[in-house]
Design an enzyme around this catalytic site. Sequence first.
Site, PDB file in Angstrom:
ATOM      1  N   GLY A 109       0.801  -1.217   0.000  1.00 19.54           N
ATOM      2  CA  GLY A 109       0.000   0.000   0.000  1.00 19.54           C
ATOM      3  C   GLY A 109       0.832   1.264   0.000  1.00 19.54           C
ATOM      4  O   GLY A 109       0.504   2.249   0.655  1.00 19.54           O
ATOM      5  N   ASN A 147       1.356   3.363  -2.403  1.00 20.54           N
ATOM      6  CA  ASN A 147       1.016   4.321  -3.464  1.00 20.54           C
ATOM      7  C   ASN A 147       0.360   5.593  -2.939  1.00 20.54           C
ATOM      8  O   ASN A 147       0.118   6.533  -3.687  1.00 20.54           O
ATOM      9  CB  ASN A 147       0.098   3.662  -4.499  1.00 20.54           C
ATOM     10  CG  ASN A 147      -1.207   3.175  -3.887  1.00 20.54           C
ATOM     11  OD1 ASN A 147      -1.244   2.781  -2.724  1.00 20.54           O
ATOM     12  ND2 ASN A 147      -2.280   3.205  -4.654  1.00 20.54           N
ATOM     13  N   GLY A 193      -0.729   8.041   0.987  1.00 18.47           N
ATOM     14  CA  GLY A 193      -0.716   8.199   2.440  1.00 18.47           C
ATOM     15  C   GLY A 193       0.621   7.917   3.104  1.00 18.47           C
ATOM     16  O   GLY A 193       1.693   8.231   2.580  1.00 18.47           O
ATOM     17  N   ILE A 194       0.555   7.283   4.279  1.00 20.34           N
ATOM     18  CA  ILE A 194       1.779   7.039   5.046  1.00 20.34           C
ATOM     19  C   ILE A 194       2.682   6.027   4.352  1.00 20.34           C
ATOM     20  O   ILE A 194       3.905   6.050   4.533  1.00 20.34           O
ATOM     21  CB  ILE A 194       1.479   6.610   6.496  1.00 20.34           C
ATOM     22  CG1 ILE A 194       0.784   5.251   6.546  1.00 20.34           C
ATOM     23  CG2 ILE A 194       0.651   7.660   7.213  1.00 20.34           C
ATOM     24  CD1 ILE A 194       0.607   4.727   7.976  1.00 20.34           C
ATOM     25  N   SER A 229      -3.471   0.141  14.767  1.00 17.92           N
ATOM     26  CA  SER A 229      -4.203   1.379  15.047  1.00 17.92           C
ATOM     27  C   SER A 229      -4.590   1.438  16.510  1.00 17.92           C
ATOM     28  O   SER A 229      -4.691   0.404  17.191  1.00 17.92           O
ATOM     29  CB  SER A 229      -5.465   1.449  14.179  1.00 17.92           C
ATOM     30  OG  SER A 229      -6.356   2.449  14.636  1.00 17.92           O
ATOM     31  N   TYR A 276     -13.411  -3.106  11.504  1.00 11.47           N
ATOM     32  CA  TYR A 276     -12.082  -2.486  11.372  1.00 11.47           C
ATOM     33  C   TYR A 276     -11.278  -2.683  12.655  1.00 11.47           C
ATOM     34  O   TYR A 276     -10.112  -3.084  12.612  1.00 11.47           O
ATOM     35  CB  TYR A 276     -12.242  -0.997  11.074  1.00 11.47           C
ATOM     36  CG  TYR A 276     -10.941  -0.226  11.120  1.00 11.47           C
ATOM     37  CD1 TYR A 276     -10.007  -0.336  10.097  1.00 11.47           C
ATOM     38  CD2 TYR A 276     -10.646   0.614  12.198  1.00 11.47           C
ATOM     39  CE1 TYR A 276      -8.810   0.367  10.137  1.00 11.47           C
ATOM     40  CE2 TYR A 276      -9.450   1.315  12.253  1.00 11.47           C
ATOM     41  CZ  TYR A 276      -8.538   1.195  11.221  1.00 11.47           C
ATOM     42  OH  TYR A 276      -7.350   1.880  11.262  1.00 11.47           O
TER      43      TYR A 276
END
Length: 317
Positions: A47, A49, A51-52, A176, A201
């Site tokens: 991931g 591509n 954001g963080i 998270s 989530y």
Amino acid sequence: MFLLLTVAGLGVTTLLVVVFASHIRYAAGGVCKSTVRMDGKTVLITGANTGIGKETALDLAMRGARVIMACRDVEKAEEAAASIRATYPKAQVEVRELDLADTCSIRAFAQKFLREVQHLHVLINNAGVMMCPYTKTIDGFEMHIGVNHLGHFLLTYLLIGILKRSAPARIVVVSSLGHNFGWIRFHDLHSQGSYHSGLAYCQSKLANVLFTRELARRLKDTNVTVNSVHPGTVNSDLTRHSTLMAIFFTVLSMFLKTPREGAQTSIYCAVAEELHSISGKHFSDCAPAFVAPQGRSEETARRLWDVSCELLGIEWD
């Protein structure tokens, strides 16, 4: 009525932000102060591509690492890679296709990776989904637990051999603060009986913490460490599936971390020299962080490990 209350609530929040803006400011949080170089090291980030993930890729590329960006949307990932090269022309970044919602894609990715890449020094399990409407992965898993936990569980399983051969190596799992509100619902792991996107989530983020704990136990004396991180509340496109959350984040954007700020703890856990032997811990703002009681349960961690292996059809002793 609900819509009116929501709009009214956002209006009040906006007013409070405007009134108290000069008195209340968001603290950007911890910053990775390490100057460690990564020349000759290979890093894999899922991931990456946006954001963080993208900010982590940029930072590690600027340290000299070869950074492999594993992403579902290849076109968007190539744009991100081009952006990184524009910022740092010497960046060694490359894009590879990986769909964590499809175990066939994960296996194909790993097979090609192991055929073409000789070493892997840092694996950052960064990709994730948040508050999706009820959806299933290609393999029939609920999307949150399927992508955030099971997809990365399988990827790590397939790459653990090359990590051990490349030791010292590190694994960073992006979790998270939401793990505090999660419970592993073994009786309905895929939320078929009832579904709430927020709870799904949080369950997946708790699974990340438990996976980190159990994997660290199993990797003892291998010189491969694994730690989980809470990046903070980051203003990114992770809220794209929730209109309400997107509006809320927009209103409160001045109090949220930027992707660059949110990436600091992932970077810290990937490079900090003082963490070379630290494993099985949870970090936030580049410091050890609180883990909820349900995230410290060895029994739950082992049971989730066994259930995950069974769902994925693998044996991982």
